[in-house]
Design a protein around this motif. Structure first.
Motif, PDB file in Angstrom:
ATOM      1  N   LYS A 143       0.870  -1.036  -0.034  1.00 12.10           N
ATOM      2  CA  LYS A 143      -0.020  -0.025   0.021  1.00 12.10           C
ATOM      3  C   LYS A 143       0.819   1.299  -0.062  1.00 12.10           C
ATOM      4  O   LYS A 143       1.890   1.203   0.539  1.00 12.10           O
ATOM      5  CB  LYS A 143      -0.921   0.080   1.233  1.00 12.10           C
ATOM      6  CG  LYS A 143      -2.350  -0.176   0.970  1.00 12.10           C
ATOM      7  CD  LYS A 143      -3.191  -0.531   2.077  1.00 12.10           C
ATOM      8  CE  LYS A 143      -3.063   0.742   3.346  1.00 12.10           C
ATOM      9  NZ  LYS A 143      -4.373   0.163   4.145  1.00 12.10           N
ATOM     10  N   LYS A 144       0.390   2.342  -0.720  1.00 13.55           N
ATOM     11  CA  LYS A 144       1.323   3.520  -0.681  1.00 13.55           C
ATOM     12  C   LYS A 144       0.408   4.477  -0.466  1.00 13.55           C
ATOM     13  O   LYS A 144      -0.477   5.017  -0.760  1.00 13.55           O
ATOM     14  CB  LYS A 144       1.648   3.861  -2.036  1.00 13.55           C
ATOM     15  CG  LYS A 144       2.528   2.884  -3.089  1.00 13.55           C
ATOM     16  CD  LYS A 144       2.533   3.143  -4.418  1.00 13.55           C
ATOM     17  CE  LYS A 144       3.696   2.840  -4.904  1.00 13.55           C
ATOM     18  NZ  LYS A 144       3.816   3.464  -6.413  1.00 13.55           N
ATOM     19  N   ILE A 145       0.843   5.403   0.759  1.00 17.08           N
ATOM     20  CA  ILE A 145       0.321   6.509   1.205  1.00 17.08           C
ATOM     21  C   ILE A 145       1.094   7.617   1.639  1.00 17.08           C
ATOM     22  O   ILE A 145       2.198   7.639   1.751  1.00 17.08           O
ATOM     23  CB  ILE A 145      -0.203   6.099   2.857  1.00 17.08           C
ATOM     24  CG1 ILE A 145      -1.207   4.949   2.636  1.00 17.08           C
ATOM     25  CG2 ILE A 145      -1.015   7.299   3.489  1.00 17.08           C
ATOM     26  CD1 ILE A 145      -1.899   4.468   4.137  1.00 17.08           C
ATOM     27  N   GLY A 146       0.314   8.879   0.816  1.00 14.60           N
ATOM     28  CA  GLY A 146       1.055  10.300   0.900  1.00 14.60           C
ATOM     29  C   GLY A 146       0.831  10.976   2.056  1.00 14.60           C
ATOM     30  O   GLY A 146      -0.262  10.558   2.759  1.00 14.60           O
ATOM     31  N   ILE A 147       1.814  11.445   2.508  1.00 11.58           N
ATOM     32  CA  ILE A 147       1.691  12.474   3.685  1.00 11.58           C
ATOM     33  C   ILE A 147       1.966  13.659   3.294  1.00 11.58           C
ATOM     34  O   ILE A 147       3.137  14.202   2.643  1.00 11.58           O
ATOM     35  CB  ILE A 147       2.622  11.926   4.738  1.00 11.58           C
ATOM     36  CG1 ILE A 147       2.560  10.553   5.188  1.00 11.58           C
ATOM     37  CG2 ILE A 147       2.864  12.983   5.950  1.00 11.58           C
ATOM     38  CD1 ILE A 147       3.921  10.101   6.256  1.00 11.58           C
ATOM     39  N   MET A 148       1.359  14.857   3.514  1.00 10.32           N
ATOM     40  CA  MET A 148       1.548  16.245   3.235  1.00 10.32           C
ATOM     41  C   MET A 148       1.507  16.849   4.480  1.00 10.32           C
ATOM     42  O   MET A 148       0.479  16.897   5.499  1.00 10.32           O
ATOM     43  CB  MET A 148       0.386  16.695   2.503  1.00 10.32           C
ATOM     44  CG  MET A 148       0.338  18.005   2.039  1.00 10.32           C
ATOM     45  SD  MET A 148       1.375  18.160   0.309  1.00 10.32           S
ATOM     46  CE  MET A 148       1.761  19.920   0.164  1.00 10.32           C
ATOM     47  N   GLY A 149       2.877  17.220   5.004  1.00 14.95           N
ATOM     48  CA  GLY A 149       2.920  17.874   6.071  1.00 14.95           C
ATOM     49  C   GLY A 149       3.266  19.342   6.164  1.00 14.95           C
ATOM     50  O   GLY A 149       3.797  19.767   4.845  1.00 14.95           O
ATOM     51  N   GLY A 150       3.074  20.233   7.030  1.00 18.35           N
ATOM     52  CA  GLY A 150       3.012  21.708   6.811  1.00 18.35           C
ATOM     53  C   GLY A 150       2.541  22.376   7.927  1.00 18.35           C
ATOM     54  O   GLY A 150       2.075  21.776   9.021  1.00 18.35           O
ATOM     55  N   THR A 151       2.793  23.468   7.953  1.00 19.13           N
ATOM     56  CA  THR A 151       2.051  24.269   9.191  1.00 19.13           C
ATOM     57  C   THR A 151       0.748  24.620   8.639  1.00 19.13           C
ATOM     58  O   THR A 151      -0.229  24.942   9.156  1.00 19.13           O
ATOM     59  CB  THR A 151       2.941  25.783   9.168  1.00 19.13           C
ATOM     60  OG1 THR A 151       4.198  25.518   9.145  1.00 19.13           O
ATOM     61  CG2 THR A 151       2.532  26.421  10.647  1.00 19.13           C
ATOM     62  N   LEU A 157      -0.820   6.797  -5.135  1.00 19.63           N
ATOM     63  CA  LEU A 157      -1.157   6.802  -3.929  1.00 19.63           C
ATOM     64  C   LEU A 157      -2.649   6.550  -3.437  1.00 19.63           C
ATOM     65  O   LEU A 157      -3.313   7.135  -4.084  1.00 19.63           O
ATOM     66  CB  LEU A 157      -0.801   8.214  -3.159  1.00 19.63           C
ATOM     67  CG  LEU A 157       0.862   8.580  -3.521  1.00 19.63           C
ATOM     68  CD1 LEU A 157       0.929  10.021  -2.725  1.00 19.63           C
ATOM     69  CD2 LEU A 157       1.801   7.543  -3.075  1.00 19.63           C
ATOM     70  N   GLU A 158      -2.687   5.679  -2.555  1.00 18.09           N
ATOM     71  CA  GLU A 158      -4.060   5.277  -2.320  1.00 18.09           C
ATOM     72  C   GLU A 158      -4.856   6.481  -1.605  1.00 18.09           C
ATOM     73  O   GLU A 158      -6.146   6.595  -1.688  1.00 18.09           O
ATOM     74  CB  GLU A 158      -4.104   4.035  -1.232  1.00 18.09           C
ATOM     75  CG  GLU A 158      -5.420   3.592  -0.870  1.00 18.09           C
ATOM     76  CD  GLU A 158      -5.001   2.182   0.143  1.00 18.09           C
ATOM     77  OE1 GLU A 158      -5.008   2.494   1.524  1.00 18.09           O
ATOM     78  OE2 GLU A 158      -4.733   1.383  -0.503  1.00 18.09           O
ATOM     79  N   ARG A 159      -4.148   7.261  -0.931  1.00 20.41           N
ATOM     80  CA  ARG A 159      -4.764   8.490  -0.392  1.00 20.41           C
ATOM     81  C   ARG A 159      -3.521   9.353   0.251  1.00 20.41           C
ATOM     82  O   ARG A 159      -2.300   8.830   0.242  1.00 20.41           O
ATOM     83  CB  ARG A 159      -5.556   8.050   1.063  1.00 20.41           C
ATOM     84  CG  ARG A 159      -5.159   7.306   1.906  1.00 20.41           C
ATOM     85  CD  ARG A 159      -6.420   6.453   2.669  1.00 20.41           C
ATOM     86  NE  ARG A 159      -5.730   5.420   3.499  1.00 20.41           N
ATOM     87  CZ  ARG A 159      -5.325   5.277   4.731  1.00 20.41           C
ATOM     88  NH1 ARG A 159      -5.789   6.259   5.729  1.00 20.41           N
ATOM     89  NH2 ARG A 159      -4.985   4.181   5.263  1.00 20.41           N
ATOM     90  N   VAL A 160      -4.077  10.586   0.660  1.00 18.80           N
ATOM     91  CA  VAL A 160      -3.003  11.339   1.131  1.00 18.80           C
ATOM     92  C   VAL A 160      -3.630  11.887   2.363  1.00 18.80           C
ATOM     93  O   VAL A 160      -4.898  12.432   2.516  1.00 18.80           O
ATOM     94  CB  VAL A 160      -2.852  12.682   0.052  1.00 18.80           C
ATOM     95  CG1 VAL A 160      -1.714  13.618   0.771  1.00 18.80           C
ATOM     96  CG2 VAL A 160      -2.115  12.348  -1.058  1.00 18.80           C
ATOM     97  N   ILE A 161      -2.562  11.925   3.493  1.00 19.00           N
ATOM     98  CA  ILE A 161      -3.217  12.183   4.709  1.00 19.00           C
ATOM     99  C   ILE A 161      -2.456  13.678   5.156  1.00 19.00           C
ATOM    100  O   ILE A 161      -1.135  13.800   5.083  1.00 19.00           O
ATOM    101  CB  ILE A 161      -2.645  11.196   6.105  1.00 19.00           C
ATOM    102  CG1 ILE A 161      -3.160   9.764   5.632  1.00 19.00           C
ATOM    103  CG2 ILE A 161      -2.880  11.783   7.180  1.00 19.00           C
ATOM    104  CD1 ILE A 161      -2.707   8.941   6.479  1.00 19.00           C
TER     105      ILE A 161
END
Ligand code: ATP
Ligand code: MG
Length: 202
Positions: free
Chosen positions: A2-10, A31-35
């Motif tokens: 499974k591939k999951i994206g992470i979008m981090g930031g302020t 990507l299956e989804r982006v968190i």
């Protein structure tokens, strides 16, 4: 896997630059989804100048509601001290060990990678998707990457996104000066900013 994206930031506040980058990364890398993970206490920012976590969280919630591939996590709120991406990704790895994580960021953020807390450890546990951003050339990034060892270079993926010269700092600045922010971010987020008197000076 499974591939999951992470979008981090302020995300102070979230804007169309973030949303376009996340959506194109999701599609390009399957990507299956982006968190989306708003930073609790951003380690690189002057904390007193950052809007309350709850406001940043609420704006994200409103901004992503129309995309069923997007999710929101409050994983960074609980943690004491500064939020480090390494700690966050390690935590997600523990929850989902059989998943490949892709940390999505603008080229500016990747250029800072070598200064990050446990950067090489981070590259061991996830991939990086480095998206184009006006003012930060991929060529520049490529020359920085040359200094990295081959095993790490393979973990950094470059992504061309339509260049949107939008930044949260510019949006905050505009609100302070009474300049328009319409079309730079979702309309509901714009309304949230005015309803809660965010980024107003004085
Ligand atoms: P600030 O101006 O306050 O630094 P920002 O617009 O850079 O805000 P951040 O919350 O710092 O937003 O960024 C979160 C992530 O989104 C970072 O990886 C950043 O590189 C990326 N990003 C922000 N704006 C854009 C954009 N217009 N295009 C591509 N990536 C972006
Ligand atoms: Mg930034």
């Amino acid at each position: 896997m499974k591939k999951i994206g992470i979008m981090g930031g302020t995300f102070d506040p979230i804007h169309y630059g973030h949303l376009v980058t996340a959506e194109i990364a999701r599609h390009s890398f399957g990507l299956e989804r982006v968190i989306f993970i708003p930073a609790g206490i951003p380690p690189h920012k002057d904390n007193s100048a950052v809007a309350d976590y709850l406001h940043r969280f609420n704006m994200l919630k409103i901004a992503i509601e129309s995309n069923s591939y997007f999710e929101l996590s409050d994983i960074e709120i609980e943690r004491q001290g500064p939020s480090y991406t390494f700690d966050t990704v390690s935590c997600l790895k523990e929850i989902w060990p059989a998943t490949e994580f892709y940390f999505i960021s603008g080229a500016d953020a990747v250029l800072e990678i070598l200064t990050w807390h446990r950067a090489s450890d981070l590259l061991e546990i996830c991939f990086f998707i480095a998206a184009t951003r006006p003012g930060f050339s991929l060529e520049n990034l490529k020359s920085v990457l040359k200094a990295l060892s081959a095993e790490y270079i393979d973990k950094i993926l470059l992504l061309e996104v339509p260049a949107l010269a939008i930044s949260s700092s510019d949006i905050r600045h505009r609100v302070g000066l009474g300049l328009p922010i319409k079309y730079l971010l979702p309309e509901k987020v714009e309304r949230y900013i005015f309803d809660n008197s965010l980024y107003q000076k004085g």
